[in-house]
Design a protein around this motif. Structure first.
Motif, mmCIF file in Angstrom:
data_model
loop_
_atom_site.group_PDB
_atom_site.id
_atom_site.type_symbol
_atom_site.label_atom_id
_atom_site.label_comp_id
_atom_site.label_asym_id
_atom_site.label_seq_id
_atom_site.Cartn_x
_atom_site.Cartn_y
_atom_site.Cartn_z
ATOM 1 N N ASP A 111 -26.668 7.342 40.320
ATOM 2 C CA ASP A 111 -25.657 7.763 41.430
ATOM 3 C C ASP A 111 -25.194 6.879 42.264
ATOM 4 O OD1 ASP A 111 -27.653 7.199 42.987
ATOM 5 O OD2 ASP A 111 -28.137 9.090 43.646
ATOM 6 N N GLU A 112 -25.363 5.426 41.996
ATOM 7 C CA GLU A 112 -24.698 4.438 42.867
ATOM 8 C C GLU A 112 -23.412 4.237 42.337
ATOM 9 O OE1 GLU A 112 -27.332 0.998 43.055
ATOM 10 O OE2 GLU A 112 -28.314 1.856 44.970
ATOM 11 N N GLY A 113 -23.010 4.448 41.069
ATOM 12 C CA GLY A 113 -21.675 4.420 40.456
ATOM 13 C C GLY A 113 -21.274 2.859 40.500
ATOM 14 N N LYS A 114 -19.899 2.463 40.685
ATOM 15 C CA LYS A 114 -19.563 1.044 40.867
ATOM 16 C C LYS A 114 -20.187 0.291 41.532
ATOM 17 C CE LYS A 114 -14.941 -1.141 40.480
ATOM 18 N NZ LYS A 114 -13.519 -1.105 40.866
ATOM 19 N N GLN A 115 -20.629 0.619 42.805
ATOM 20 C CA GLN A 115 -21.364 0.025 43.727
ATOM 21 C C GLN A 115 -23.130 -0.367 43.319
ATOM 22 O OE1 GLN A 115 -19.411 -2.013 45.697
ATOM 23 N NE2 GLN A 115 -17.668 -0.784 44.710
ATOM 24 N N ALA A 116 -23.203 -0.195 42.102
ATOM 25 C CA ALA A 116 -24.858 -0.391 41.530
ATOM 26 C C ALA A 116 -25.320 -1.499 42.206
ATOM 27 C CB ALA A 116 -24.828 -0.179 40.212
ATOM 28 N N THR A 117 -26.674 -1.360 42.781
ATOM 29 C CA THR A 117 -27.298 -2.645 43.182
ATOM 30 C C THR A 117 -28.636 -2.883 42.279
ATOM 31 O OG1 THR A 117 -26.849 -2.100 45.621
ATOM 32 C CG2 THR A 117 -28.750 -3.472 45.038
ATOM 33 N N SER A 118 -28.589 -4.059 41.723
ATOM 34 C CA SER A 118 -29.729 -4.413 40.821
ATOM 35 C C SER A 118 -30.876 -4.251 41.520
ATOM 36 C CB SER A 118 -29.576 -6.066 40.138
ATOM 37 O OG SER A 118 -28.381 -6.006 39.580
ATOM 38 N N ARG A 119 -32.021 -3.675 40.732
ATOM 39 C CA ARG A 119 -33.456 -3.605 41.202
ATOM 40 C C ARG A 119 -34.284 -4.472 40.419
ATOM 41 N NH1 ARG A 119 -34.579 2.705 41.051
ATOM 42 N NH2 ARG A 119 -34.253 2.607 38.820
ATOM 43 N N GLU A 120 -34.802 -5.252 41.062
ATOM 44 C CA GLU A 120 -35.725 -6.431 40.563
ATOM 45 C C GLU A 120 -37.156 -6.003 39.796
ATOM 46 O OE1 GLU A 120 -36.404 -10.356 39.665
ATOM 47 O OE2 GLU A 120 -34.782 -9.703 40.917
ATOM 48 N N GLY A 121 -37.212 -6.091 38.737
ATOM 49 C CA GLY A 121 -38.422 -5.822 38.068
ATOM 50 C C GLY A 121 -38.330 -4.627 37.057
ATOM 51 N N PHE A 122 -36.873 -4.135 37.180
ATOM 52 C CA PHE A 122 -36.539 -2.764 36.296
ATOM 53 C C PHE A 122 -35.755 -3.411 35.138
ATOM 54 C CE2 PHE A 122 -37.668 -1.139 40.497
ATOM 55 C CZ PHE A 122 -37.932 0.397 40.272
#
Length: 496
Positions: free
Chosen positions: A81-92
């Protein structure tokens, strides 16, 4: 609650979580596994002592796609649901890497499902996510299995079909929010095939009004793109249930040729052998006559749909993947409407006049203007076709303009067109005969160049019924036959 999460995360001596066990052959309980994922999503990215992820067991047992999908979704490298502003999640992203690169395409449909839920920015992150052994990590795109790579490649394309050429727009206009790109169009749906990519010019507008103005001619007639360049229009808004609504983009795709007739003429004129070899000139004339016949058929199609081209010139005839056809789809004009001069050197004599009504070219000289009183009529295209045929066959301009970029500013050239008469036609006729064009062809082209519309051929059908075409076709057949003969036979034929 916290207790359930703690229990789900507990590991046995082999570092298996409850999720690992529920997905193994001895237990294989998909419903229970889904419950564990819901309570403790972290379990989806836990490896056991053998280095196995829960998704690996699920895929090995061929468990339902719902299970595999749930494992991937809780392990994505961003929140959907973050859409265009997606933030990378380390380890995923470990489950995504396995699904796209190690599952032999057995769950390609799940890959497609995940992609359909993502914004374009998220798709890019999934495609270029790195994984594999720590010492030689590679992106998903470089390591994906064939079917998954095909899905990802299509997803990276703009609206699933366009791949941009180059790293930025080739032109832009901030006032209309316009950006223009060179791109490859790979088609949509089942037609999406990398080998069939064709060059297009893709224009994207942020504002609706200039887009509507640019594409207004498309509503005039439904034209067959066998005869004129293909144009696609679409409005893009990436808003979905997963992504917040965004500003609409108004897009226009115009098919691009690999070659235009002006390039053909230029190449032949630079060929010194052409100037000296009569047979080569005849061979060239026969080939371009075949192209001219296709142009004539294209104009016939336009006229049958009650529109004219209005700017028949060398640059407007292109060779596409499917063959030669006209360009300028966005500028066709309805028969009976006011004729609009489209720039370039194609101006029929009846459209140039000495009056103040119209666009004055030079106020200090004779007030020459391109008339606003002339109506769009097929006779305009017939003049243009005659001019085109003369220039492509003879290799020089019918009327010489000093500045090819601004022909409408050349008062002398416009006067020559306005005063066009039988003497000019006689010169053109002799030029055609001098380069070996049969009299039937010279007469046909001269008839198209008559000063008044009513003196020209009445239709493209009349032009296409000329014996000139059969004579040139016969010459082409003869040339092909001679090319197939061995050299000894050619010598004997030449001695006869």
């Amino acid at each position: 609650g916290p207790g359930g999460n703690h229990a789900a995360m507990a590991q046995d001596a082999d570092q298996n979580t409850a999720l690992h066990l529920l997905l193994r052959e001895e237990y294989a309980n998909p419903l229970a596994a889904l419950s564990v994922v819901k309570v403790a999503p972290k379990t989806a990215r836990c490896r056991n002592s053998s280095g196995m992820l829960p998704i690996e067991y699920a895929c090995m047992l061929g468990l339902p796609a719902e299970v595999v999908l749930s494992l991937v979704l809780v392990d994505l490298p961003f929140e959907l649901d973050e859409g265009k502003q997606a933030t990378s999640r380390e380890g995923f992203g470990l489950s995504w890497w396995f699904l796209t690169c190690e599952s032999d395409d057995h769950y390609a449909d799940v890959v497609q499902q995940v992609i359909s839920m993502c914004s374009h920015e998220q798709v890019k992150e999934l495609c270029f996510l790195k994984g594999g052994p720590p010492n030689r990590q590679r992106s998903v795109m470089s390591h994906a299995t064939p079917r998954c790579r095909q899905i990802l490649t299509a997803a990276l394309r703009f609206v699933g079909r366009f791949e941009f050429i180059g790293s930025s727009a080739i032109a832009s206009d901030p006032t209309t929010g316009l950006k223009i790109f060179d791109a490859l169009d790979f088609g949509a749906g089942d037609q999406n095939d990398e080998e069939d990519g064709k060059r297009v010019r893709l224009s994207c507008y942020a504002q609706e009004e200039p887009f509507r103005q640019k594409t207004s001619a498309l509503s005039t007639a439904e034209l067959n793109h066998e005869f004129i360049e293909e144009v696609l229009v679409f409005v893009l808004n990436e808003g979905s249930s997963h992504v917040p609504a965004r500003q609409a983009q108004y897009c226009l795709s115009v098919e691009q040729p690999g070659l235009t007739l002006d390039g053909v003429v230029s190449g032949m004129m630079k060929n010194s052998a052409y100037q000296q070899d009569t047979d080569l000139r005849k061979k060239y004339s026969a080939k371009v006559a075949a192209v001219l016949r296709l142009v004539a058929k294209s104009l016939r199609h336009l006229h049958s749909m009650n529109v004219i081209h209005g700017a028949v010139e060398l640059q407007q005839c292109g060779k596409f993947n499917t063959g030669w056809k006209l360009m300028g789809r966005l500028d066709v004009q309805e028969v009976g409407s006011g004729y609009q001069y489209m720039g370039g050197s194609m101006v029929p004599p009846e459209a140039v006049c000495e009056e103040t009504a119209g666009d004055i070219i030079d106020a200090d000289a004779i007030p020459i203007c391109i008339s606003q009183k002339v109506l769009a009529d097929p006779s305009i295209d017939i003049w243009g076709f005659g001019k085109l045929a003369y220039e492509v066959l003879v290799g020089k301009d019918l009327v010489e303009f000093k500045d090819a970029r601004h022909p409408a500013d050349d008062v002398v050239a416009l006067l020559d067109i306005m005063e066009w008469n039988e003497d000019n036609i006689r010169v053109a006729f002799e030029d055609l005969l001098d380069i070996g064009i049969p009299e039937s062809g010279a007469e046909l082209i001269a008839s198209c160049l008559m000063p008044t519309p009513e003196a020209r051929p009445s239709s493209m059908d009349e032009i296409l019924s000329s014996p000139f075409w059969k004579e040139m076709k016969k010459h082409r057949r003869s040339a092909k036959l001679r090319a197939k003969l061995p050299s000894e036979a050619l010598l004997s034929v030449g001695d006869e």
